[in-house]
Design a protein around this motif. Structure first.
Motif, PDB file in Angstrom:
ATOM      1  N   MET A   1     -36.500  -5.751 -60.130  1.00 42.64           N
ATOM      2  CA  MET A   1     -36.382  -4.368 -59.707  1.00 42.64           C
ATOM      3  C   MET A   1     -36.467  -3.426 -60.910  1.00 42.64           C
ATOM      4  O   MET A   1     -37.160  -2.441 -60.863  1.00 42.64           O
ATOM      5  N   VAL A   2     -35.766  -3.753 -61.995  1.00 45.56           N
ATOM      6  CA  VAL A   2     -35.779  -2.923 -63.195  1.00 45.56           C
ATOM      7  C   VAL A   2     -37.173  -2.934 -63.816  1.00 45.56           C
ATOM      8  O   VAL A   2     -37.677  -1.896 -64.266  1.00 45.56           O
ATOM      9  N   LYS A   3     -37.842  -4.095 -63.791  1.00 44.46           N
ATOM     10  CA  LYS A   3     -39.186  -4.199 -64.356  1.00 44.46           C
ATOM     11  C   LYS A   3     -40.162  -3.346 -63.544  1.00 44.46           C
ATOM     12  O   LYS A   3     -41.015  -2.653 -64.115  1.00 44.46           O
ATOM     13  N   ALA A   4     -40.027  -3.361 -62.211  1.00 47.36           N
ATOM     14  CA  ALA A   4     -40.904  -2.550 -61.359  1.00 47.36           C
ATOM     15  C   ALA A   4     -40.681  -1.067 -61.631  1.00 47.36           C
ATOM     16  O   ALA A   4     -41.637  -0.292 -61.735  1.00 47.36           O
ATOM     17  N   ALA A   5     -39.421  -0.664 -61.770  1.00 52.19           N
ATOM     18  CA  ALA A   5     -39.113   0.739 -62.056  1.00 52.19           C
ATOM     19  C   ALA A   5     -39.670   1.136 -63.422  1.00 52.19           C
ATOM     20  O   ALA A   5     -40.215   2.235 -63.583  1.00 52.19           O
ATOM     21  N   ALA A   6     -39.564   0.250 -64.392  1.00 55.20           N
ATOM     22  CA  ALA A   6     -40.091   0.539 -65.730  1.00 55.20           C
ATOM     23  C   ALA A   6     -41.612   0.667 -65.696  1.00 55.20           C
ATOM     24  O   ALA A   6     -42.190   1.537 -66.361  1.00 55.20           O
ATOM     25  N   THR A   7     -42.266  -0.170 -64.901  1.00 59.66           N
ATOM     26  CA  THR A   7     -43.726  -0.099 -64.776  1.00 59.66           C
ATOM     27  C   THR A   7     -44.144   1.215 -64.130  1.00 59.66           C
ATOM     28  O   THR A   7     -45.080   1.878 -64.587  1.00 59.66           O
ATOM     29  N   LEU A   8     -43.455   1.589 -63.051  1.00 58.99           N
ATOM     30  CA  LEU A   8     -43.755   2.868 -62.397  1.00 58.99           C
ATOM     31  C   LEU A   8     -43.536   4.031 -63.357  1.00 58.99           C
ATOM     32  O   LEU A   8     -44.347   4.956 -63.425  1.00 58.99           O
ATOM     33  N   LEU A   9     -42.449   4.000 -64.096  1.00 60.79           N
ATOM     34  CA  LEU A   9     -42.144   5.065 -65.043  1.00 60.79           C
ATOM     35  C   LEU A   9     -43.198   5.130 -66.141  1.00 60.79           C
ATOM     36  O   LEU A   9     -43.634   6.214 -66.539  1.00 60.79           O
ATOM     37  N   ALA A  10     -43.674   3.968 -66.609  1.00 63.60           N
ATOM     38  CA  ALA A  10     -44.720   3.932 -67.635  1.00 63.60           C
ATOM     39  C   ALA A  10     -46.030   4.532 -67.123  1.00 63.60           C
ATOM     40  O   ALA A  10     -46.808   5.089 -67.888  1.00 63.60           O
ATOM     41  N   CYS A  11     -46.251   4.429 -65.815  1.00 59.44           N
ATOM     42  CA  CYS A  11     -47.467   5.001 -65.202  1.00 59.44           C
ATOM     43  C   CYS A  11     -47.295   6.464 -64.814  1.00 59.44           C
ATOM     44  O   CYS A  11     -48.221   7.069 -64.278  1.00 59.44           O
ATOM     45  N   GLY A  12     -46.110   6.999 -65.041  1.00 60.65           N
ATOM     46  CA  GLY A  12     -45.880   8.403 -64.709  1.00 60.65           C
ATOM     47  C   GLY A  12     -45.340   8.617 -63.309  1.00 60.65           C
ATOM     48  O   GLY A  12     -45.256   9.744 -62.837  1.00 60.65           O
ATOM     49  N   LEU A  13     -44.971   7.539 -62.635  1.00 63.88           N
ATOM     50  CA  LEU A  13     -44.395   7.628 -61.288  1.00 63.88           C
ATOM     51  C   LEU A  13     -43.085   6.888 -61.272  1.00 63.88           C
ATOM     52  O   LEU A  13     -43.076   5.675 -61.496  1.00 63.88           O
ATOM     53  N   PRO A  14     -42.005   7.448 -60.977  1.00 63.76           N
ATOM     54  CA  PRO A  14     -41.774   8.887 -60.823  1.00 63.76           C
ATOM     55  C   PRO A  14     -41.706   9.570 -62.180  1.00 63.76           C
ATOM     56  O   PRO A  14     -41.590   8.913 -63.206  1.00 63.76           O
ATOM     57  N   ALA A  15     -41.768  10.892 -62.166  1.00 60.68           N
ATOM     58  CA  ALA A  15     -41.668  11.645 -63.421  1.00 60.68           C
ATOM     59  C   ALA A  15     -40.224  11.621 -63.897  1.00 60.68           C
ATOM     60  O   ALA A  15     -39.299  11.757 -63.114  1.00 60.68           O
ATOM     61  N   GLU A  16     -40.064  11.437 -65.163  1.00 57.47           N
ATOM     62  CA  GLU A  16     -38.724  11.398 -65.740  1.00 57.47           C
ATOM     63  C   GLU A  16     -38.112  12.788 -65.715  1.00 57.47           C
ATOM     64  O   GLU A  16     -38.781  13.780 -66.047  1.00 57.47           O
ATOM     65  N   GLU A  17     -36.877  12.881 -65.297  1.00 58.02           N
ATOM     66  CA  GLU A  17     -36.204  14.174 -65.179  1.00 58.02           C
ATOM     67  C   GLU A  17     -36.255  14.924 -66.507  1.00 58.02           C
ATOM     68  O   GLU A  17     -35.986  14.365 -67.569  1.00 58.02           O
ATOM     69  N   GLY A  18     -36.662  16.198 -66.440  1.00 61.37           N
ATOM     70  CA  GLY A  18     -36.746  17.023 -67.627  1.00 61.37           C
ATOM     71  C   GLY A  18     -38.053  16.878 -68.384  1.00 61.37           C
ATOM     72  O   GLY A  18     -38.301  17.605 -69.338  1.00 61.37           O
ATOM     73  N   SER A  19     -38.916  15.963 -67.955  1.00 61.40           N
ATOM     74  CA  SER A  19     -40.188  15.765 -68.645  1.00 61.40           C
ATOM     75  C   SER A  19     -41.198  16.812 -68.194  1.00 61.40           C
ATOM     76  O   SER A  19     -41.011  17.467 -67.169  1.00 61.40           O
ATOM     77  N   PRO A  20     -42.277  16.998 -68.957  1.00 62.56           N
ATOM     78  CA  PRO A  20     -43.318  17.935 -68.535  1.00 62.56           C
ATOM     79  C   PRO A  20     -43.890  17.581 -67.155  1.00 62.56           C
ATOM     80  O   PRO A  20     -44.198  18.454 -66.361  1.00 62.56           O
ATOM     81  N   GLY A  21     -44.003  16.283 -66.865  1.00 67.17           N
ATOM     82  CA  GLY A  21     -44.499  15.860 -65.554  1.00 67.17           C
ATOM     83  C   GLY A  21     -43.568  16.287 -64.425  1.00 67.17           C
ATOM     84  O   GLY A  21     -44.021  16.708 -63.362  1.00 67.17           O
ATOM     85  N   ALA A  22     -42.280  16.176 -64.657  1.00 69.46           N
ATOM     86  CA  ALA A  22     -41.304  16.583 -63.647  1.00 69.46           C
ATOM     87  C   ALA A  22     -41.349  18.100 -63.444  1.00 69.46           C
ATOM     88  O   ALA A  22     -41.262  18.586 -62.308  1.00 69.46           O
ATOM     89  N   GLU A  23     -41.495  18.841 -64.530  1.00 69.54           N
ATOM     90  CA  GLU A  23     -41.598  20.298 -64.420  1.00 69.54           C
ATOM     91  C   GLU A  23     -42.859  20.700 -63.667  1.00 69.54           C
ATOM     92  O   GLU A  23     -42.845  21.613 -62.843  1.00 69.54           O
ATOM     93  N   GLU A  24     -43.952  19.970 -63.930  1.00 67.38           N
ATOM     94  CA  GLU A  24     -45.200  20.244 -63.216  1.00 67.38           C
ATOM     95  C   GLU A  24     -45.041  19.944 -61.718  1.00 67.38           C
ATOM     96  O   GLU A  24     -45.478  20.707 -60.870  1.00 67.38           O
ATOM     97  N   ASP A  25     -44.370  18.835 -61.394  1.00 65.79           N
ATOM     98  CA  ASP A  25     -44.104  18.510 -59.993  1.00 65.79           C
ATOM     99  C   ASP A  25     -43.290  19.604 -59.317  1.00 65.79           C
ATOM    100  O   ASP A  25     -43.543  19.952 -58.155  1.00 65.79           O
TER     101      ASP A  25
END
Length: 99
Positions: A1-25
């Motif tokens: 589960m942690v590995k899947a979440a890390a993979t999604l985060l590395a791909c930009g999904l979901p956007a990390e809170e406070g990141s430029p991607g999250a602000e754009e969302d």
């Protein structure tokens, strides 16, 4: 589960809170909110679709005789003239205009 979440985060999904991607969302959510979910789904589903480059050949193909007429005419159809309104001014009350 942690590995899947890390993979999604590395791909930009979901956007990390406070990141430029999250602000754009957030900006997108604010802008598209009133149109959701249909318009936002259409936008996200088609935003990476390549569009045809309009070449002279393509323009000629699109405007060839297959182009529909701007108005449809029915010369054999019965005509029913509409009665004139007693007050055609734009300031007439809506009910009177509709009548």
């Amino acid at each position: 589960m942690v590995k899947a979440a890390a993979t999604l985060l590395a791909c930009g999904l979901p956007a990390e809170e406070g990141s430029p991607g999250a602000e754009e969302d957030e900006r997108f959510a604010d802008a598209w909110g009133p149109w959701s979910p249909q318009a936002s789904f259409f936008h996200y589903a088609t935003r990476d679709v390549p569009f045809e480059t309009v070449t002279p050949e393509l323009r000629q193909h699109l405007t060839r005789d297959g182009r529909p007429a701007p108005f449809t005419e029915y010369p054999e159809a019965d005509r029913n003239p509409l009665p004139r309104t007693p007050d055609p001014r734009p300031s007439a009350p809506l009910e009177q205009t509709l009548h």
